[in-house]
Scaffold this active site. Sequence first.
Site, PDB file in Angstrom:
ATOM      1  CB  VAL A  97       2.304   2.223 -17.855  1.00 61.58           C
ATOM      2  CG1 VAL A  97       3.058   1.406 -18.910  1.00 61.58           C
ATOM      3  CG2 VAL A  97       3.190   2.463 -16.643  1.00 61.58           C
ATOM      4  CG  ASP A 104       5.110  -2.493   3.613  1.00 60.59           C
ATOM      5  OD1 ASP A 104       4.093  -2.360   4.313  1.00 60.59           O
ATOM      6  OD2 ASP A 104       5.457  -3.579   3.123  1.00 60.59           O
ATOM      7  CB  ILE A 164      -8.530  -2.783   6.676  1.00 59.68           C
ATOM      8  CG1 ILE A 164      -9.653  -1.814   6.317  1.00 59.68           C
ATOM      9  CG2 ILE A 164      -7.658  -2.191   7.788  1.00 59.68           C
ATOM     10  CD1 ILE A 164     -10.623  -1.561   7.467  1.00 59.68           C
ATOM     11  CD  GLN A 165      -2.482  -1.048   8.117  1.00 62.72           C
ATOM     12  OE1 GLN A 165      -1.639  -0.252   8.496  1.00 62.72           O
ATOM     13  NE2 GLN A 165      -2.411  -2.345   8.395  1.00 62.72           N
TER      14      GLN A 165
END
Length: 324
Positions: free
Chosen positions: A27, A132, A255-256
């Site tokens: 951006v 997610d 941790i993900q």
Amino acid sequence: MAKEIKKIAVLTSGGDAPGMNAAIRGVVRAALNEGLEIFGVQDGYYGLYHDKVIPLDRRSVSEIINRGGTFLGSARFPQFKDIEVRKQAVKILAKYEIDALVVIGGDGSYMGAKLLTEEFGYPCIGLPGTIDNDIVGTDYTIGYQTALQTAVEAIDRLRDTSTSHQRISIVEIMGRHCGDLTISAALAGGCEYIIVPEKGLDKESLIHSIADNFRKGKRHAIIAITELMTDVHQLARELEEKFGHETRATVLGHIQRGGSPCPFDRILASRMGVYAVDLLRQGFGGRCVGIQNEHLVHHDIIDAINNMRRPFKQDIFEAASKLA
């Protein structure tokens, strides 16, 4: 006729995701290349409300494309649901004469951008930043592929020890109410069982399947399950009591979210950042960006949140189930 865009601000909101820095960089540099002024808002909508607005230049985003997290910072700010808080946020944007806002985040972040568009006609562009993969209008979100890589690496390591000790391992994977991350990690990691929100948890069926495989000579098992579905430690105790096999639950947790973004996420985030500026230059506002069939697309953010539904990856689920 849409107002000419001269100044843009960018913020990251909600949970962090690998690739957010690459999106900010996209951006910022795209805006500067178009001769626009660019500002960063620190700590998301919280920072916008509290006037944490800083000017950015090319050097501000040097050496960040490979860094996880977000150098602007992020925060959850439920108070943004209050219209008086949003009015104050718009006043802050007006104070700096900022003409448009790019919001990088998940569904809560999109809702904030939607409300600014809906109530004040303020030009916002939403970029999907969440591990997610639960955002409408896009096949992939920024951070998902890196989180998938992290989850698969963890499953690979757990398989080594589970095989050695004839152990049942339960792996809790992020995703909230979306099973995408769990399904793909289970397929790539060769998990024997997959439990996701879209299908629900059937303990009796799970126990029957494990028992059947043990009768056939299976000596260990890995169960991939999406977070928030059950207490995985309690489930581990129940399975150990049922089968007599040592059973352990591993919660991958935050941790993900960390780590250097993989090339896919760096490229996706960079492309989306450039695309957001292009849309604003063309007079578009109130849009959310996605990638579908390898092409960048944009949707009306109000329509997307109100009417679009995220499709379940049935084909990947079926493949993972057949190969388990």
